[in-house]
Write a protein that holds these residues in place. Structure first.
Motif, PDB file in Angstrom:
ATOM      1  N   ASN A 132       0.822  -1.209   0.000  1.00 49.48           N
ATOM      2  CA  ASN A 132       0.000   0.000   0.000  1.00 49.48           C
ATOM      3  C   ASN A 132       0.861   1.266   0.000  1.00 49.48           C
ATOM      4  OD1 ASN A 132      -2.635   0.973  -0.051  1.00 49.48           O
ATOM      5  ND2 ASN A 132      -2.677   1.304   2.161  1.00 49.48           N
ATOM      6  N   LEU A 133       2.136   1.140  -0.333  1.00 50.15           N
ATOM      7  CA  LEU A 133       3.090   2.245  -0.283  1.00 50.15           C
ATOM      8  C   LEU A 133       3.643   2.531  -1.678  1.00 50.15           C
ATOM      9  CD1 LEU A 133       4.700   4.028   1.813  1.00 50.15           C
ATOM     10  CD2 LEU A 133       6.482   2.319   1.617  1.00 50.15           C
ATOM     11  N   SER A 134       3.682   3.811  -2.047  1.00 52.23           N
ATOM     12  CA  SER A 134       4.236   4.226  -3.338  1.00 52.23           C
ATOM     13  C   SER A 134       5.338   5.241  -3.116  1.00 52.23           C
ATOM     14  CB  SER A 134       3.153   4.864  -4.210  1.00 52.23           C
ATOM     15  OG  SER A 134       2.136   3.950  -4.493  1.00 52.23           O
ATOM     16  N   VAL A 135       6.447   5.048  -3.807  1.00 45.29           N
ATOM     17  CA  VAL A 135       7.543   6.017  -3.775  1.00 45.29           C
ATOM     18  C   VAL A 135       7.688   6.554  -5.192  1.00 45.29           C
ATOM     19  CG1 VAL A 135       9.985   6.401  -3.324  1.00 45.29           C
ATOM     20  CG2 VAL A 135       8.712   4.756  -1.930  1.00 45.29           C
ATOM     21  N   TRP A 136       7.481   7.858  -5.337  1.00 42.51           N
ATOM     22  CA  TRP A 136       7.569   8.510  -6.635  1.00 42.51           C
ATOM     23  C   TRP A 136       8.795   9.397  -6.682  1.00 42.51           C
ATOM     24  CZ3 TRP A 136       1.997  10.841  -7.312  1.00 42.51           C
ATOM     25  CH2 TRP A 136       1.074   9.804  -7.398  1.00 42.51           C
ATOM     26  N   THR A 137       9.534   9.305  -7.768  1.00 40.39           N
ATOM     27  CA  THR A 137      10.609  10.249  -8.065  1.00 40.39           C
ATOM     28  C   THR A 137      10.135  11.023  -9.288  1.00 40.39           C
ATOM     29  OG1 THR A 137      12.221   8.671  -7.219  1.00 40.39           O
ATOM     30  CG2 THR A 137      13.061  10.495  -8.553  1.00 40.39           C
ATOM     31  N   ILE A 138       9.920  12.318  -9.087  1.00 41.43           N
ATOM     32  CA  ILE A 138       9.290  13.154 -10.102  1.00 41.43           C
ATOM     33  C   ILE A 138      10.273  14.230 -10.554  1.00 41.43           C
ATOM     34  CG2 ILE A 138       7.357  14.696 -10.597  1.00 41.43           C
ATOM     35  CD1 ILE A 138       5.904  13.265  -8.245  1.00 41.43           C
ATOM     36  N   THR A 139      10.423  14.368 -11.861  1.00 41.54           N
ATOM     37  CA  THR A 139      11.287  15.401 -12.426  1.00 41.54           C
ATOM     38  C   THR A 139      10.427  16.539 -12.933  1.00 41.54           C
ATOM     39  OG1 THR A 139      12.832  13.665 -13.090  1.00 41.54           O
ATOM     40  CG2 THR A 139      13.167  15.849 -14.039  1.00 41.54           C
ATOM     41  N   ILE A 140      10.695  17.734 -12.399  1.00 45.58           N
ATOM     42  CA  ILE A 140       9.955  18.949 -12.741  1.00 45.58           C
ATOM     43  C   ILE A 140      10.764  19.731 -13.762  1.00 45.58           C
ATOM     44  CG2 ILE A 140       9.018  21.102 -11.833  1.00 45.58           C
ATOM     45  CD1 ILE A 140       8.740  19.679  -9.131  1.00 45.58           C
ATOM     46  N   ARG A 141      10.101  20.258 -14.781  1.00 47.28           N
ATOM     47  CA  ARG A 141      10.749  20.862 -15.939  1.00 47.28           C
ATOM     48  C   ARG A 141      11.595  22.100 -15.645  1.00 47.28           C
ATOM     49  NH1 ARG A 141      10.280  19.620 -20.801  1.00 47.28           N
ATOM     50  NH2 ARG A 141       8.325  18.527 -20.538  1.00 47.28           N
ATOM     51  N   ASN A 142      11.155  23.014 -14.813  1.00 48.84           N
ATOM     52  CA  ASN A 142      11.908  24.253 -14.652  1.00 48.84           C
ATOM     53  C   ASN A 142      11.922  24.714 -13.207  1.00 48.84           C
ATOM     54  OD1 ASN A 142       9.482  25.750 -14.113  1.00 48.84           O
ATOM     55  ND2 ASN A 142       9.082  25.749 -16.302  1.00 48.84           N
ATOM     56  N   ARG A 143      12.745  25.676 -12.918  1.00 53.64           N
ATOM     57  CA  ARG A 143      12.875  26.150 -11.541  1.00 53.64           C
ATOM     58  C   ARG A 143      11.789  27.126 -11.133  1.00 53.64           C
ATOM     59  NH1 ARG A 143      18.822  25.436  -9.642  1.00 53.64           N
ATOM     60  NH2 ARG A 143      19.462  23.936 -11.201  1.00 53.64           N
ATOM     61  N   GLN A 144      11.010  27.634 -12.080  1.00 51.52           N
ATOM     62  CA  GLN A 144       9.904  28.501 -11.713  1.00 51.52           C
ATOM     63  C   GLN A 144       8.786  27.689 -11.050  1.00 51.52           C
ATOM     64  OE1 GLN A 144      11.337  28.735 -14.861  1.00 51.52           O
ATOM     65  NE2 GLN A 144      12.525  30.523 -14.242  1.00 51.52           N
ATOM     66  N   THR A 145       8.689  26.422 -11.415  1.00 50.89           N
ATOM     67  CA  THR A 145       7.747  25.513 -10.769  1.00 50.89           C
ATOM     68  C   THR A 145       8.496  24.855  -9.623  1.00 50.89           C
ATOM     69  OG1 THR A 145       6.727  25.087 -12.911  1.00 50.89           O
ATOM     70  CG2 THR A 145       6.210  23.574 -11.140  1.00 50.89           C
ATOM     71  N   THR A 146       7.925  24.914  -8.428  1.00 46.41           N
ATOM     72  CA  THR A 146       8.623  24.440  -7.235  1.00 46.41           C
ATOM     73  C   THR A 146       8.025  23.139  -6.719  1.00 46.41           C
ATOM     74  OG1 THR A 146       7.175  25.597  -5.690  1.00 46.41           O
ATOM     75  CG2 THR A 146       9.062  26.846  -6.589  1.00 46.41           C
ATOM     76  N   PRO A 147       8.732  22.446  -5.838  1.00 51.61           N
ATOM     77  CA  PRO A 147       8.153  21.268  -5.195  1.00 51.61           C
ATOM     78  C   PRO A 147       6.849  21.595  -4.461  1.00 51.61           C
ATOM     79  CG  PRO A 147      10.513  21.257  -4.895  1.00 51.61           C
ATOM     80  CD  PRO A 147      10.159  22.588  -5.519  1.00 51.61           C
ATOM     81  N   THR A 148       6.704  22.817  -3.984  1.00 48.89           N
ATOM     82  CA  THR A 148       5.464  23.220  -3.326  1.00 48.89           C
ATOM     83  C   THR A 148       4.298  23.194  -4.310  1.00 48.89           C
ATOM     84  OG1 THR A 148       6.702  24.596  -1.790  1.00 48.89           O
ATOM     85  CG2 THR A 148       4.351  25.056  -1.993  1.00 48.89           C
ATOM     86  N   ASP A 149       4.529  23.608  -5.555  1.00 50.35           N
ATOM     87  CA  ASP A 149       3.482  23.531  -6.577  1.00 50.35           C
ATOM     88  C   ASP A 149       3.046  22.090  -6.790  1.00 50.35           C
ATOM     89  OD1 ASP A 149       3.553  26.333  -7.121  1.00 50.35           O
ATOM     90  OD2 ASP A 149       5.330  26.017  -8.363  1.00 50.35           O
ATOM     91  N   LEU A 150       3.999  21.186  -6.806  1.00 50.62           N
ATOM     92  CA  LEU A 150       3.705  19.771  -6.976  1.00 50.62           C
ATOM     93  C   LEU A 150       2.925  19.251  -5.761  1.00 50.62           C
ATOM     94  CD1 LEU A 150       4.001  17.105  -8.483  1.00 50.62           C
ATOM     95  CD2 LEU A 150       6.201  16.813  -7.341  1.00 50.62           C
ATOM     96  N   LEU A 151       3.313  19.654  -4.578  1.00 48.27           N
ATOM     97  CA  LEU A 151       2.621  19.219  -3.363  1.00 48.27           C
ATOM     98  C   LEU A 151       1.161  19.668  -3.368  1.00 48.27           C
ATOM     99  CD1 LEU A 151       2.819  17.799  -0.664  1.00 48.27           C
ATOM    100  CD2 LEU A 151       3.567  19.986   0.338  1.00 48.27           C
ATOM    101  N   ARG A 152       0.904  20.864  -3.859  1.00 45.87           N
ATOM    102  CA  ARG A 152      -0.488  21.347  -3.953  1.00 45.87           C
ATOM    103  C   ARG A 152      -1.344  20.433  -4.834  1.00 45.87           C
ATOM    104  NH1 ARG A 152       2.018  26.713  -4.567  1.00 45.87           N
ATOM    105  NH2 ARG A 152       1.856  27.701  -2.542  1.00 45.87           N
ATOM    106  N   VAL A 153      -0.767  19.975  -5.940  1.00 44.90           N
ATOM    107  CA  VAL A 153      -1.505  19.084  -6.848  1.00 44.90           C
ATOM    108  C   VAL A 153      -1.760  17.753  -6.175  1.00 44.90           C
ATOM    109  CG1 VAL A 153      -1.408  17.842  -9.042  1.00 44.90           C
ATOM    110  CG2 VAL A 153      -0.560  20.191  -8.909  1.00 44.90           C
ATOM    111  N   VAL A 154      -0.760  17.212  -5.497  1.00 45.58           N
ATOM    112  CA  VAL A 154      -0.904  15.916  -4.836  1.00 45.58           C
ATOM    113  C   VAL A 154      -1.940  16.000  -3.720  1.00 45.58           C
ATOM    114  CG1 VAL A 154       0.271  14.202  -3.401  1.00 45.58           C
ATOM    115  CG2 VAL A 154       1.422  15.144  -5.419  1.00 45.58           C
ATOM    116  N   LEU A 155      -1.915  17.068  -2.933  1.00 42.94           N
ATOM    117  CA  LEU A 155      -2.834  17.186  -1.804  1.00 42.94           C
ATOM    118  C   LEU A 155      -4.246  17.607  -2.208  1.00 42.94           C
ATOM    119  CD1 LEU A 155      -0.531  18.834   0.856  1.00 42.94           C
ATOM    120  CD2 LEU A 155      -1.231  16.438   0.671  1.00 42.94           C
ATOM    121  N   ALA A 156      -4.419  18.090  -3.433  1.00 44.91           N
ATOM    122  CA  ALA A 156      -5.738  18.521  -3.886  1.00 44.91           C
ATOM    123  C   ALA A 156      -6.725  17.360  -3.948  1.00 44.91           C
ATOM    124  CB  ALA A 156      -5.636  19.188  -5.262  1.00 44.91           C
TER     125      ALA A 156
END
Length: 66
Positions: A41-65
């Motif tokens: 029941n556990l998933s480990v994701w390694t995600i590559t984000i395209r640019n530095r204007q998009t932050t890990p916080t932006d990604l966290l918002r999508v995941v928590l939505a």
């Protein structure tokens, strides 16, 4: 292999059914790649984000939505 020097790599560990969020993240233009390892029941994701204007916080918002 990522050759974009502006890329950021983020690792997220999730518990539960992650299929809906995974599919939503794949549609984002600023995601280069997702490497997902799922066991029980556990998933480990390694995600590559395209640019530095998009932050890990932006990604966290999508995941928590969900």
């Amino acid at each position: 292999m990522v050759t974009d020097l502006e890329a950021t790599v983020v690792r997220i560990v999730l518990v539960g059914d992650t299929h809906i969020v995974h599919d939503e993240i794949l549609t984002l233009a600023w995601i280069i790649h997702i490497d997902a390892v799922c066991e029980n029941n556990l998933s480990v994701w390694t995600i590559t984000i395209r640019n530095r204007q998009t932050t890990p916080t932006d990604l966290l918002r999508v995941v928590l939505a969900d």
